[in-house]
Design a protein around this motif. Structure first.
Motif, PDB file in Angstrom:
ATOM      1  N   ALA A   1      -2.367   0.427   3.117  1.00 24.49           N
ATOM      2  CA  ALA A   1      -3.602  -0.160   3.410  1.00 24.49           C
ATOM      3  C   ALA A   1      -3.801  -0.841   1.226  1.00 24.49           C
ATOM      4  N   ALA A   2      -3.138  -0.011   0.331  1.00 29.16           N
ATOM      5  CA  ALA A   2      -3.214  -0.809  -1.432  1.00 29.16           C
ATOM      6  C   ALA A   2      -3.396  -2.429  -0.870  1.00 29.16           C
ATOM      7  N   PHE A   3      -1.836  -2.976  -0.618  1.00 26.57           N
ATOM      8  CA  PHE A   3      -1.542  -3.525  -0.244  1.00 26.57           C
ATOM      9  C   PHE A   3      -2.398  -5.033   0.442  1.00 26.57           C
ATOM     10  N   SER A   4      -2.389  -4.574   1.039  1.00 27.22           N
ATOM     11  CA  SER A   4      -3.727  -5.641   2.161  1.00 27.22           C
ATOM     12  C   SER A   4      -4.633  -5.434   1.411  1.00 27.22           C
ATOM     13  N   ARG A   5      -5.116  -4.213   1.088  1.00 30.92           N
ATOM     14  CA  ARG A   5      -6.906  -5.157  -0.011  1.00 30.92           C
ATOM     15  C   ARG A   5      -5.852  -6.169  -1.496  1.00 30.92           C
ATOM     16  N   ALA A   6      -4.951  -5.499  -1.726  1.00 28.67           N
ATOM     17  CA  ALA A   6      -4.823  -6.908  -2.458  1.00 28.67           C
ATOM     18  C   ALA A   6      -4.220  -8.131  -2.617  1.00 28.67           C
ATOM     19  N   GLY A   7      -4.214  -8.493  -0.872  1.00 26.55           N
ATOM     20  CA  GLY A   7      -4.263  -9.861  -0.237  1.00 26.55           C
ATOM     21  C   GLY A   7      -2.432 -10.118   0.591  1.00 26.55           C
ATOM     22  N   VAL A   8      -1.366  -8.851   0.287  1.00 24.37           N
ATOM     23  CA  VAL A   8      -0.198  -9.040   1.210  1.00 24.37           C
ATOM     24  C   VAL A   8      -0.511  -9.194   2.091  1.00 24.37           C
ATOM     25  N   THR A   9       0.617 -10.342   2.748  1.00 22.95           N
ATOM     26  CA  THR A   9       0.176 -10.532   4.963  1.00 22.95           C
ATOM     27  C   THR A   9       0.728  -9.248   4.942  1.00 22.95           C
TER      28      THR A   9
ATOM     29  N   ASP B   1       8.164   5.424  -9.918  1.00 22.80           N
ATOM     30  CA  ASP B   1       6.891   6.482  -9.426  1.00 22.80           C
ATOM     31  C   ASP B   1       6.075   6.815  -8.076  1.00 22.80           C
ATOM     32  N   LYS B   2       5.847   5.153  -7.729  1.00 23.99           N
ATOM     33  CA  LYS B   2       4.462   4.950  -6.822  1.00 23.99           C
ATOM     34  C   LYS B   2       5.122   5.676  -5.396  1.00 23.99           C
ATOM     35  N   VAL B   3       6.770   5.888  -5.258  1.00 24.58           N
ATOM     36  CA  VAL B   3       7.099   6.301  -4.509  1.00 24.58           C
ATOM     37  C   VAL B   3       7.506   7.602  -4.379  1.00 24.58           C
TER      38      VAL B   3
ATOM     39  N   ALA C   1      12.103  -2.981 -16.302  1.00 28.52           N
ATOM     40  CA  ALA C   1      12.357  -1.423 -16.555  1.00 28.52           C
ATOM     41  C   ALA C   1      11.063  -1.219 -16.056  1.00 28.52           C
ATOM     42  N   ARG C   2       9.946  -1.996 -16.977  1.00 31.02           N
ATOM     43  CA  ARG C   2       8.531  -1.255 -16.780  1.00 31.02           C
ATOM     44  C   ARG C   2       8.744  -0.999 -15.381  1.00 31.02           C
ATOM     45  N   ARG C   3       8.825  -2.617 -14.550  1.00 33.68           N
ATOM     46  CA  ARG C   3       7.935  -2.480 -13.491  1.00 33.68           C
ATOM     47  C   ARG C   3       8.533  -1.268 -11.992  1.00 33.68           C
ATOM     48  N   ALA C   4      10.262  -1.887 -12.251  1.00 34.20           N
ATOM     49  CA  ALA C   4      10.917  -0.742 -11.538  1.00 34.20           C
ATOM     50  C   ALA C   4      10.578   0.656 -11.806  1.00 34.20           C
ATOM     51  N   ARG C   5      10.180   1.143 -12.949  1.00 33.32           N
ATOM     52  CA  ARG C   5       9.821   2.818 -12.892  1.00 33.32           C
ATOM     53  C   ARG C   5       8.158   2.410 -12.191  1.00 33.32           C
ATOM     54  N   ALA C   6       7.408   1.760 -12.464  1.00 28.15           N
ATOM     55  CA  ALA C   6       5.960   2.324 -11.553  1.00 28.15           C
ATOM     56  C   ALA C   6       6.464   1.586 -11.025  1.00 28.15           C
ATOM     57  N   ALA C   7       7.292   1.328  -9.540  1.00 29.71           N
ATOM     58  CA  ALA C   7       8.037   1.146  -8.549  1.00 29.71           C
ATOM     59  C   ALA C   7       7.547   3.039  -7.682  1.00 29.71           C
TER      60      ALA C   7
ATOM     61  N   ALA D   1      11.640  -3.031  -2.144  1.00 24.66           N
ATOM     62  CA  ALA D   1      10.523  -4.047  -1.166  1.00 24.66           C
ATOM     63  C   ALA D   1       9.599  -4.849  -1.675  1.00 24.66           C
ATOM     64  N   ILE D   2       9.179  -3.740  -2.741  1.00 21.16           N
ATOM     65  CA  ILE D   2       7.664  -3.887  -3.355  1.00 21.16           C
ATOM     66  C   ILE D   2       7.730  -4.449  -4.561  1.00 21.16           C
ATOM     67  N   VAL D   3       8.494  -4.628  -5.387  1.00 22.95           N
ATOM     68  CA  VAL D   3       8.972  -4.531  -6.268  1.00 22.95           C
ATOM     69  C   VAL D   3       8.373  -5.850  -7.517  1.00 22.95           C
ATOM     70  N   ASN D   4       8.944  -6.769  -6.295  1.00 21.14           N
ATOM     71  CA  ASN D   4       8.484  -8.190  -6.840  1.00 21.14           C
ATOM     72  C   ASN D   4       7.165  -8.597  -6.144  1.00 21.14           C
ATOM     73  N   ARG D   5       6.524  -8.099  -5.861  1.00 21.91           N
ATOM     74  CA  ARG D   5       5.344  -8.052  -5.355  1.00 21.91           C
ATOM     75  C   ARG D   5       4.799  -9.317  -4.564  1.00 21.91           C
ATOM     76  N   PRO D   6       5.993  -9.412  -3.268  1.00 20.32           N
ATOM     77  CA  PRO D   6       6.097  -9.922  -2.392  1.00 20.32           C
ATOM     78  C   PRO D   6       4.425 -10.632  -1.620  1.00 20.32           C
ATOM     79  N   SER D   7       4.554 -12.037  -1.673  1.00 25.42           N
ATOM     80  CA  SER D   7       3.141 -11.735  -0.459  1.00 25.42           C
ATOM     81  C   SER D   7       3.302 -11.902   0.340  1.00 25.42           C
TER      82      SER D   7
HETATM   83  P1  ADP Z   1       1.611  -2.424 -13.180  1.00 24.22           P
HETATM   84  O1  ADP Z   1       3.187  -2.857 -12.458  1.00 24.22           O
HETATM   85  O2  ADP Z   1       0.912  -3.406 -13.865  1.00 24.22           O
HETATM   86  O3  ADP Z   1       1.303  -1.052 -13.454  1.00 24.22           O
HETATM   87  P2  ADP Z   1       1.707  -2.210 -10.321  1.00 24.22           P
HETATM   88  O4  ADP Z   1       3.221  -2.098  -9.748  1.00 24.22           O
HETATM   89  O5  ADP Z   1       1.462  -0.650 -10.455  1.00 24.22           O
HETATM   90  O6  ADP Z   1       1.089  -2.480 -11.742  1.00 24.22           O
HETATM   91  O7  ADP Z   1       1.031  -2.375  -8.751  1.00 24.22           O
HETATM   92  C1  ADP Z   1      -0.870  -2.598  -9.235  1.00 24.22           C
HETATM   93  C2  ADP Z   1      -1.556  -2.465  -7.957  1.00 24.22           C
HETATM   94  O8  ADP Z   1      -1.141  -3.832  -7.676  1.00 24.22           O
HETATM   95  C3  ADP Z   1      -1.681  -2.008  -7.467  1.00 24.22           C
HETATM   96  O9  ADP Z   1      -2.344  -1.009  -6.606  1.00 24.22           O
HETATM   97  C4  ADP Z   1       0.024  -1.989  -6.463  1.00 24.22           C
HETATM   98  O10 ADP Z   1      -0.543  -1.375  -4.951  1.00 24.22           O
HETATM   99  C5  ADP Z   1      -0.515  -3.595  -5.928  1.00 24.22           C
HETATM  100  N1  ADP Z   1       0.407  -4.050  -5.510  1.00 24.22           N
HETATM  101  C6  ADP Z   1       1.488  -3.799  -5.505  1.00 24.22           C
HETATM  102  N2  ADP Z   1       2.209  -4.118  -4.720  1.00 24.22           N
HETATM  103  C7  ADP Z   1       1.643  -5.934  -4.412  1.00 24.22           C
HETATM  104  C8  ADP Z   1       1.411  -7.432  -3.820  1.00 24.22           C
HETATM  105  N3  ADP Z   1       2.703  -7.883  -3.801  1.00 24.22           N
HETATM  106  N4  ADP Z   1       0.653  -8.191  -4.948  1.00 24.22           N
HETATM  107  C9  ADP Z   1      -0.040  -7.614  -5.134  1.00 24.22           C
HETATM  108  N5  ADP Z   1      -0.368  -7.033  -5.051  1.00 24.22           N
HETATM  109  C10 ADP Z   1       0.558  -5.384  -5.300  1.00 24.22           C
END
Ligand code: ADP
Ligand code: ADP
Length: 217
Positions: free
Chosen positions: A181-189, A123-125, A115-121, A151-157
């Motif tokens: 850009a943030a996903f890319s910085r976090a290492g997501v393909t 919020d992000k959009v 639930a926490r993660r779903a709300r964060a996702a 699509a992003i809530v599972n933090r896919p690689s």
């Molecule tokens: P939390 O759930 O800890 O509050 P978030 O879900 O908001 O964190 O994501 C934290 C950071 O991770 C964000 O900057 C987000 O862009 C980044 N992130 C999102 N998806 C991925 C992913 N697949 N792999 C790594 N980092 C990700």
């Protein structure tokens, strides 16, 4: 790493959507797949997702032959990906929050953390205050954003996105570019089919250009 070796995709009817495509995408790389309508962009993404199988050649992801995965293995493969496709396949009998929760619950995450993660996702959009709304009541752009949250809530690689800015108005298209850009910085393909010039200018991805099913670059 994603490796296409001599991949040809011929749809029933004989049309070659992709023709002997060979290329490699490194882990963590950002690739924009460009080309006019009908060039084969969606087909390329679908081959990675296992939604289509190659007619010949192979699609390997981290050594796994996606075209050869069994029907049983396929759902597990899909769950490791973030998919943002045109036909978003939202669940129209569940609200926004439930739509985004579902992938986490399927993968076994406890309710509270999910639930926490779903709300964060959400919020992000920019959909936090719509979490109880049913998808049918959302505009096209909001549905697109909901699909992105899911699509992003599972933090896919690996994130595969087909024209992700397509239905978004300018502000949200900018927001999406920041997210990518943030996903890319976090290492997501990231593999993104797009003909949005601003995406190329802003994110400076490697460009894989297609014409008539052939890879030009
Ligand atoms: P939390 O759930 O800890 O509050 P978030 O879900 O908001 O964190 O994501 C934290 C950071 O991770 C964000 O900057 C987000 O862009 C980044 N992130 C999102 N998806 C991925 C992913 N697949 N792999 C790594 N980092 C990700
Ligand atoms: P793009 O995403 O670049 O517009 P597509 O991959 O959707 O290109 O399509 C490439 C070619 O394959 C087009 O000529 C299209 O009409 C054809 N095609 C795509 N999907 C199918 C299908 N399911 N059946 C038959 N032909 C298809």
């Amino acid at each position: 790493m994603i490796t296409f070796s001599q991949v040809t995709k011929r749809y029933p009817g004989g049309h070659e959507a992709l023709c002997e495509a060979s290329f490699t995408i490194a882990t963590g790389e950002m690739v924009a797949v460009t080309g006019p309508s009908g060039a084969g962009k969606s087909t390329l993404l679908k081959l990675i997702a296992g939604i289509e199988r190659p007619t010949s050649g192979s699609v390997l992801v981290d050594g796994q032959n996606i075209g050869r995965l069994s029907r049983k293995a396929m759902p597990y493969w899909r769950r490791t990906l973030g998919l943002v496709f045109q036909d978003a396949k939202l669940l129209y009998d569940r609200n926004c929050f439930e739509n985004v929760m579902l992938p986490l619950r399927i993968s076994g995450m406890p309710v509270k953390e999910a639930a926490r993660r779903a709300r964060a996702a959400l919020d992000k959009v920019g959909l936090k205050d719509r979490e109880r709304a049913m998808p049918i009541t959302l505009s096209g752009g909001e549905q697109q954003r909901l699909a992105i949250a899911r699509a992003i809530v599972n933090r896919p690689s690996i994130l595969l996105a087909d024209e992700p800015t397509g239905n978004l108005d300018a502000d949200y298209a900018e927001l999406l570019l920041d997210m990518l850009a943030a996903f890319s910085r976090a290492g997501v393909t990231l593999v993104i089919a797009t003909h949005e010039p601003r995406l190329i200018e802003r994110l400076k991805p490697r460009v894989l250009a297609l014409r008539g099913g052939r890879v030009l670059t």
